[in-house]
Design an enzyme around this catalytic site. Structure first.
Site, PDB file in Angstrom:
ATOM      1  N   ASP A  64      54.198  45.174  40.158  1.00  0.00           N
ATOM      2  CA  ASP A  64      53.032  45.233  39.140  1.00  0.00           C
ATOM      3  C   ASP A  64      51.677  46.355  39.559  1.00  0.00           C
ATOM      4  O   ASP A  64      51.563  47.257  38.668  1.00  0.00           O
ATOM      5  CB  ASP A  64      52.201  44.136  39.074  1.00  0.00           C
ATOM      6  CG  ASP A  64      53.054  42.740  38.382  1.00  0.00           C
ATOM      7  OD1 ASP A  64      54.195  43.310  37.590  1.00  0.00           O
ATOM      8  OD2 ASP A  64      52.679  41.861  38.409  1.00  0.00           O
ATOM      9  N   ARG A  75      39.516  35.444  45.949  1.00  0.00           N
ATOM     10  CA  ARG A  75      39.130  36.721  44.807  1.00  0.00           C
ATOM     11  C   ARG A  75      37.666  37.243  44.914  1.00  0.00           C
ATOM     12  O   ARG A  75      37.620  38.528  44.746  1.00  0.00           O
ATOM     13  CB  ARG A  75      39.455  36.094  43.630  1.00  0.00           C
ATOM     14  CG  ARG A  75      40.935  35.836  43.380  1.00  0.00           C
ATOM     15  CD  ARG A  75      41.877  36.830  43.881  1.00  0.00           C
ATOM     16  NE  ARG A  75      43.324  36.501  43.482  1.00  0.00           N
ATOM     17  CZ  ARG A  75      44.195  37.080  44.140  1.00  0.00           C
ATOM     18  NH1 ARG A  75      44.088  37.603  45.045  1.00  0.00           N
ATOM     19  NH2 ARG A  75      45.365  36.579  43.622  1.00  0.00           N
ATOM     20  N   ASP A 113      42.640  34.309  37.928  1.00  0.00           N
ATOM     21  CA  ASP A 113      42.397  35.166  38.836  1.00  0.00           C
ATOM     22  C   ASP A 113      41.506  36.259  38.059  1.00  0.00           C
ATOM     23  O   ASP A 113      40.708  36.902  38.748  1.00  0.00           O
ATOM     24  CB  ASP A 113      43.628  35.937  39.619  1.00  0.00           C
ATOM     25  CG  ASP A 113      43.772  34.738  40.909  1.00  0.00           C
ATOM     26  OD1 ASP A 113      43.024  33.911  41.333  1.00  0.00           O
ATOM     27  OD2 ASP A 113      45.302  34.737  41.207  1.00  0.00           O
ATOM     28  N   SER A 162      56.386  33.608  41.295  1.00  0.00           N
ATOM     29  CA  SER A 162      54.973  34.428  41.453  1.00  0.00           C
ATOM     30  C   SER A 162      54.406  33.813  42.664  1.00  0.00           C
ATOM     31  O   SER A 162      54.182  32.502  42.638  1.00  0.00           O
ATOM     32  CB  SER A 162      54.308  34.283  40.115  1.00  0.00           C
ATOM     33  OG  SER A 162      52.862  34.619  40.466  1.00  0.00           O
TER      34      SER A 162
HETATM   35  N1  ARG Z   1      46.681  28.374  40.408  1.00  0.00           N
HETATM   36  C1  ARG Z   1      46.216  29.148  41.688  1.00  0.00           C
HETATM   37  C2  ARG Z   1      44.995  29.428  41.365  1.00  0.00           C
HETATM   38  O1  ARG Z   1      44.581  29.495  40.155  1.00  0.00           O
HETATM   39  C3  ARG Z   1      47.042  30.142  42.093  1.00  0.00           C
HETATM   40  C4  ARG Z   1      46.967  31.232  41.124  1.00  0.00           C
HETATM   41  C5  ARG Z   1      47.985  32.616  42.027  1.00  0.00           C
HETATM   42  N2  ARG Z   1      49.371  31.976  42.086  1.00  0.00           N
HETATM   43  C6  ARG Z   1      50.353  32.710  42.109  1.00  0.00           C
HETATM   44  N3  ARG Z   1      51.486  31.980  42.263  1.00  0.00           N
HETATM   45  N4  ARG Z   1      50.213  33.946  41.793  1.00  0.00           N
HETATM   46  O2  ARG Z   1      43.929  29.827  42.252  1.00  0.00           O
END
Ligand code: ARG
Length: 391
Positions: free
Chosen positions: A15, A94, A123, A175
């Site tokens: 990506d 993040r 995110d 993912s």
């Molecule tokens: N649900 C989790 C959060 O919002 C993880 C998000 C990222 N997950 C991923 N498999 N890319 O913090």
């Protein structure tokens, strides 16, 4: 006119590699930023790839220590778990990465920042709230939210057309977001809440069914709420977490399978792996049971839930979150001591705890010899306690 400079949160994956080119096509000069929070990705290969695609620069920042001490351990001390289960590993990383990007943008005199998050997740919120707070003038671009490459096939085609190297052309099954504090796995077969997580969703943890049949005992030492040693041996924070991930992972410890409520209103199925964190949360709680007074414990639990929500919602750099940190820190002055833990086929249980600051008084608690508790006082206490409710 010179090109606009943009700082991109770059992972090295498909990506964000495609995003480099996409931004270049829109006349941006792209500076990639790779924040190393212990994802184990080869930053050297990532950097080469970014430059090969056409990024002007690729800056790698080692954020591991700050991530563990300034983010993960704060959540640990607070006891924060989103919806009672998720240790917030992704969420915590993040604001740290976003803040580091702002610093790079300032240094490089960039006018924009970009990330590879979708428009359906949490995110994007966490990144952008931090951008808005730390540098409100920066333009924010989220290509995945607006581009035409909505299927994996179209993305791969675009990558091929522009000679963007792609390693894993095979179908992406899940993912996955990885850092030292935990791994988040979603999508693919996990999208059916009735489906047990397939074996191939185990990333770092041994399947508990295949973990050793003999339990392992370890002792973790805390100082003011922060873990400092394993089995009497001191570790720096990053190594301590890595070590516990290794030990816990080998015993199948640290798996969470949950349906969580995203900020944007979607319920989603997530599988997490966080062995070190599970061990440390269990141990830390056990130590607090021993040293904190009842009312502090009770109040702290209420704030833990709020704290988890603030982190999850991207509200890290906010007054309430700082105030809770201050409260939590003041509760941790006596949270020092040792916790003995037993790891066995996916479970971690407390096998013992001790602290120089323990409030446990055997002379009061005992039913054996040496009891100093005056049981004659109990009658008066109960009479008054019940008085308001007596007919
Ligand atoms: N649900 C989790 C959060 O919002 C993880 C998000 C990222 N997950 C991923 N498999 N890319 O913090």
């Amino acid at each position: 006119m010179s090109k606009k400079k943009i700082v991109l949160a770059y992972s090295g994956g498909l990506d964000t590699s495609v995003i480099i080119k996409w931004l270049m096509e829109r006349d941006y000069e792209v500076i990639c930023y790779m924040g190393d929070v212990g994802q184990g990705a080869d930053t050297k290969i990532g950097k080469e790839r970014a430059l090969q695609i056409g990024a002007k620069k690729c800056i790698v920042g080692d954020l591991k220590k700050e991530f563990i001490t300034g983010y993960a351990f704060k959540a640990l001390k607070a006891g924060a778990l989103y919806q009672g289960k998720y240790n917030l590993a992704t969420a915590l990383s993040r604001p740290l990465i976003a803040e580091a990007m702002v610093r790079v943008a300032e240094k490089e005199k960039a006018s924009a920042v970009a990330h590879g998050c979708t428009g359906k997740g949490n995110d994007q919120v966490r990144f952008e709230v931090t951008f808005h707070q730390k540098a409100p003038k920066l333009e924010v671009i989220a290509p995945v939210r607006e581009w035409e490459l909505t299927t994996r096939e179209s993305e791969v085609d675009y990558a091929k057309k522009h000679k963007i190297p792609i390693e894993q052309t095979k179908k992406r099954l899940y993912s996955i977001d990885v850092n030292l504090w935990g791994i988040s796995v979603e999508s693919g077969k996990l999208e059916d809440p009735w489906t047990e997580p397939p074996k191939d969703t185990y990333i770092s943890i041994t399947d508990p069914e295949k973990a050793p049949g003999k339990a392992k005992y370890i002792t973790v030492t805390f100082k003011k709420g922060v873990p400092v040693a394993i089995n009497g041996r001191k570790y720096d924070p990053v190594k301590l977490v890595a070590k516990l991930n290794e030990i816990g992972g080998a015993h199948g410890v640290g798996r969470v399978d949950m349906i969580e409520d995203r900020l944007v209103g979607i319920k989603s199925r997530e599988v997490y792996e966080a062995p070190a964190s599970e061990i440390l949360y269990t141990a830390h709680t056990a130590l607090e049971e021993l040293v904190l007074d009842r009312e502090t414990r009770r109040h702290k639990v209420l704030l833990a839930e709020r704290y988890a929500e603030l982190v999850y919602y991207g509200l890290w750099f906010t007054p309430l979150k700082s105030s809770i940190d201050a409260f939590v820190d003041s509760t941790q002055k006596d949270v020092s001591g040792d916790v003995k833990l037993k790891l066995y086929k996916g479970s971690v249980t407390v096998a013992g705890r001790k602290s120089p600051k323990s409030r446990y008084n055997k002379k009061l608690a005992t039913y054996g010899k040496g009891d100093i508790f005056d049981q004659s006082l109990a009658k008066g206490f109960i009479d008054l306690w019940a008085m308001p409710y007596r007919k």
